[in-house]
Design a protein around this motif. Structure first.
Motif, PDB file in Angstrom:
ATOM      1  N   VAL B  13       0.881  -1.007   0.030  1.00  0.00           N
ATOM      2  CA  VAL B  13      -0.023  -0.097  -0.179  1.00  0.00           C
ATOM      3  C   VAL B  13       0.966   1.300  -0.062  1.00  0.00           C
ATOM      4  O   VAL B  13       0.616   2.265  -0.828  1.00  0.00           O
ATOM      5  CB  VAL B  13      -0.844   0.005   1.141  1.00  0.00           C
ATOM      6  CG1 VAL B  13      -1.418   1.580   1.506  1.00  0.00           C
ATOM      7  CG2 VAL B  13      -2.101  -0.838   0.965  1.00  0.00           C
ATOM      8  N   GLY B  14       1.747   1.252   0.711  1.00  0.00           N
ATOM      9  CA  GLY B  14       2.876   2.428   0.909  1.00  0.00           C
ATOM     10  C   GLY B  14       3.418   2.584  -0.424  1.00  0.00           C
ATOM     11  O   GLY B  14       3.819   3.867  -0.936  1.00  0.00           O
ATOM     12  N   GLY B  21       1.187   9.046  -5.634  1.00  0.00           N
ATOM     13  CA  GLY B  21       0.882  10.256  -4.856  1.00  0.00           C
ATOM     14  C   GLY B  21      -0.739  10.439  -4.207  1.00  0.00           C
ATOM     15  O   GLY B  21      -1.300  11.493  -4.010  1.00  0.00           O
ATOM     16  N   VAL B  22      -1.074   9.124  -4.015  1.00  0.00           N
ATOM     17  CA  VAL B  22      -2.384   9.061  -3.600  1.00  0.00           C
ATOM     18  C   VAL B  22      -2.074   8.480  -2.055  1.00  0.00           C
ATOM     19  O   VAL B  22      -1.252   7.621  -1.804  1.00  0.00           O
ATOM     20  CB  VAL B  22      -3.313   7.883  -4.186  1.00  0.00           C
ATOM     21  CG1 VAL B  22      -4.590   7.384  -3.614  1.00  0.00           C
ATOM     22  CG2 VAL B  22      -3.615   8.274  -5.639  1.00  0.00           C
ATOM     23  N   ALA B  26      -6.393   6.465   1.079  1.00  0.00           N
ATOM     24  CA  ALA B  26      -7.259   6.482  -0.288  1.00  0.00           C
ATOM     25  C   ALA B  26      -7.091   5.221  -1.132  1.00  0.00           C
ATOM     26  O   ALA B  26      -8.166   4.936  -1.743  1.00  0.00           O
ATOM     27  CB  ALA B  26      -6.933   7.834  -0.934  1.00  0.00           C
ATOM     28  N   VAL B  27      -5.901   4.825  -1.161  1.00  0.00           N
ATOM     29  CA  VAL B  27      -5.617   3.496  -1.759  1.00  0.00           C
ATOM     30  C   VAL B  27      -6.654   2.364  -1.209  1.00  0.00           C
ATOM     31  O   VAL B  27      -7.382   1.734  -1.988  1.00  0.00           O
ATOM     32  CB  VAL B  27      -4.280   3.046  -1.769  1.00  0.00           C
ATOM     33  CG1 VAL B  27      -3.933   1.564  -2.195  1.00  0.00           C
ATOM     34  CG2 VAL B  27      -3.437   4.093  -2.449  1.00  0.00           C
ATOM     35  N   VAL B  53      -0.379   1.658 -10.325  1.00  0.00           N
ATOM     36  CA  VAL B  53       0.330   2.881 -10.156  1.00  0.00           C
ATOM     37  C   VAL B  53      -0.453   3.967 -11.120  1.00  0.00           C
ATOM     38  O   VAL B  53      -0.874   4.865 -10.833  1.00  0.00           O
ATOM     39  CB  VAL B  53       1.865   2.934 -10.303  1.00  0.00           C
ATOM     40  CG1 VAL B  53       2.562   4.346 -10.232  1.00  0.00           C
ATOM     41  CG2 VAL B  53       2.679   2.031  -9.277  1.00  0.00           C
ATOM     42  N   CYS B  54      -0.386   3.423 -12.312  1.00  0.00           N
ATOM     43  CA  CYS B  54      -0.821   4.064 -13.310  1.00  0.00           C
ATOM     44  C   CYS B  54      -2.527   4.287 -13.032  1.00  0.00           C
ATOM     45  O   CYS B  54      -3.065   5.329 -13.161  1.00  0.00           O
ATOM     46  CB  CYS B  54      -0.851   3.661 -14.707  1.00  0.00           C
ATOM     47  SG  CYS B  54      -0.884   4.675 -16.197  1.00  0.00           S
ATOM     48  N   ARG B  55      -3.146   3.226 -12.746  1.00  0.00           N
ATOM     49  CA  ARG B  55      -4.562   3.191 -12.278  1.00  0.00           C
ATOM     50  C   ARG B  55      -4.887   4.511 -11.377  1.00  0.00           C
ATOM     51  O   ARG B  55      -5.640   5.017 -11.561  1.00  0.00           O
ATOM     52  CB  ARG B  55      -5.006   1.969 -11.983  1.00  0.00           C
ATOM     53  CG  ARG B  55      -5.672   1.023 -12.817  1.00  0.00           C
ATOM     54  CD  ARG B  55      -6.072  -0.438 -12.129  1.00  0.00           C
ATOM     55  NE  ARG B  55      -5.186  -1.276 -12.596  1.00  0.00           N
ATOM     56  CZ  ARG B  55      -5.413  -2.232 -13.756  1.00  0.00           C
ATOM     57  NH1 ARG B  55      -6.694  -2.288 -14.042  1.00  0.00           N
ATOM     58  NH2 ARG B  55      -4.557  -3.168 -14.078  1.00  0.00           N
ATOM     59  N   ALA B  56      -4.039   4.345 -10.244  1.00  0.00           N
ATOM     60  CA  ALA B  56      -4.095   5.308  -9.312  1.00  0.00           C
ATOM     61  C   ALA B  56      -4.153   6.713  -9.853  1.00  0.00           C
ATOM     62  O   ALA B  56      -5.021   7.608  -9.316  1.00  0.00           O
ATOM     63  CB  ALA B  56      -3.169   5.154  -8.012  1.00  0.00           C
TER      64      ALA B  56
END
Lengths: 129, 129
Positions: B13-14, B21-22, B26-27, B53-56
């Motif tokens: 998660v981290g 940058g989320v 929020a993740v 990462v891209c999705r986020a």
DNA sequence: CTAGAAGTTCAACAATGGTTGAAGTCAAGC
DNA sequence: GCTTGACTTCAACCATTGTTGAACTTCTAG
């Protein structure tokens, strides 16, 4: 000198709601949040005036633009109690400016999206030549 | 035939939070609402993969466009687990289309505002000639 | 092996923009 | 003067988009 005063018509919550297309509960909500102002009858009922119909409609327009209740309160606060044509126009300009700003913002996002890789750098191809 | 498998890097998660940058909270929120998917370690910890990462990042872009979490879930659901370049581009196009739609909407409001009286019929002048 | 960093779940809180319902009051027509 | 519809307040609730904290577990480096 005040010939035929015409007893400024005052509107109940329901009247304003019908005239503006805003639900009575929303009208009360706007009043408690400072977007609308009313006087009270001796029996504690709200009485609005004509320009409030316009105010209420404008609140909805401003919301479509994306302004928050707090922001709308801010711009409505600058509107005199009994606005002149010019006052209304000034208000319209204010909101239009905001709308243009939001459009600009969206265009910027759009550019980020369509400018290819800026959306997100794609993962490198695993078949490194 | 799968030469040097490179053990698909998995992110905590981290890691994902830092990379995208989320915020970690929020993740997790996005995961519970179906915008992101993870596998779990034997110890029940989330492990994300690179495309997440891209999705986020895209979630954030889509939010700037004004899409709700539910809407973003909808469009992300169409994205394969391991998207190709074309898949990402298709997604970008989808979001761009939405952005254009919102811009159109704002332009319509803007027209309503600037087309004078349509904002709200002004109260009649009391000096009727 | 063990300490500490980072992970887990769950519940509570926050802000935004209202709606709904209960309990009671006011106003207007008959 | 009384009935009826519309009004009053207040609290509770809804959805949305997260954040924060408590209590507990896992992972990793030394």
């Amino acid at each position: 000198m005040t010939g035929s005063v015409t007893a400024q018509p005052s509107l109940t919550v329901g009247d304003l709601a019908r005239a503006s297309g805003v639900a009575p509960s929303a009208v009360r909500f706007y009043e408690t949040h400072g977007l609308l102002t009313s006087e009270r009858t001796p029996g504690n009922q709200r009485r609005f005036r004509e320009p409030d119909v316009c105010r209420a409609k404008i609140i909805r327009v401003a919301q479509r633009v994306g302004l928050s209740v707090a922001e709308i309160r801010g711009i409505l606060a600058e509107l005199p109690t009994d606005p002149s044509l010019h006052d209304w126009q000034h208000l319209a300009t204010r909101i239009a400016t905001e709308a243009n700003y939001r459009i600009q913002q969206l265009r910027r996002v759009l550019e980020d999206i369509t400018s290819g890789q800026k959306l997100c750098e794609l993962p490198p191809d695993d078949r490194t030549p």
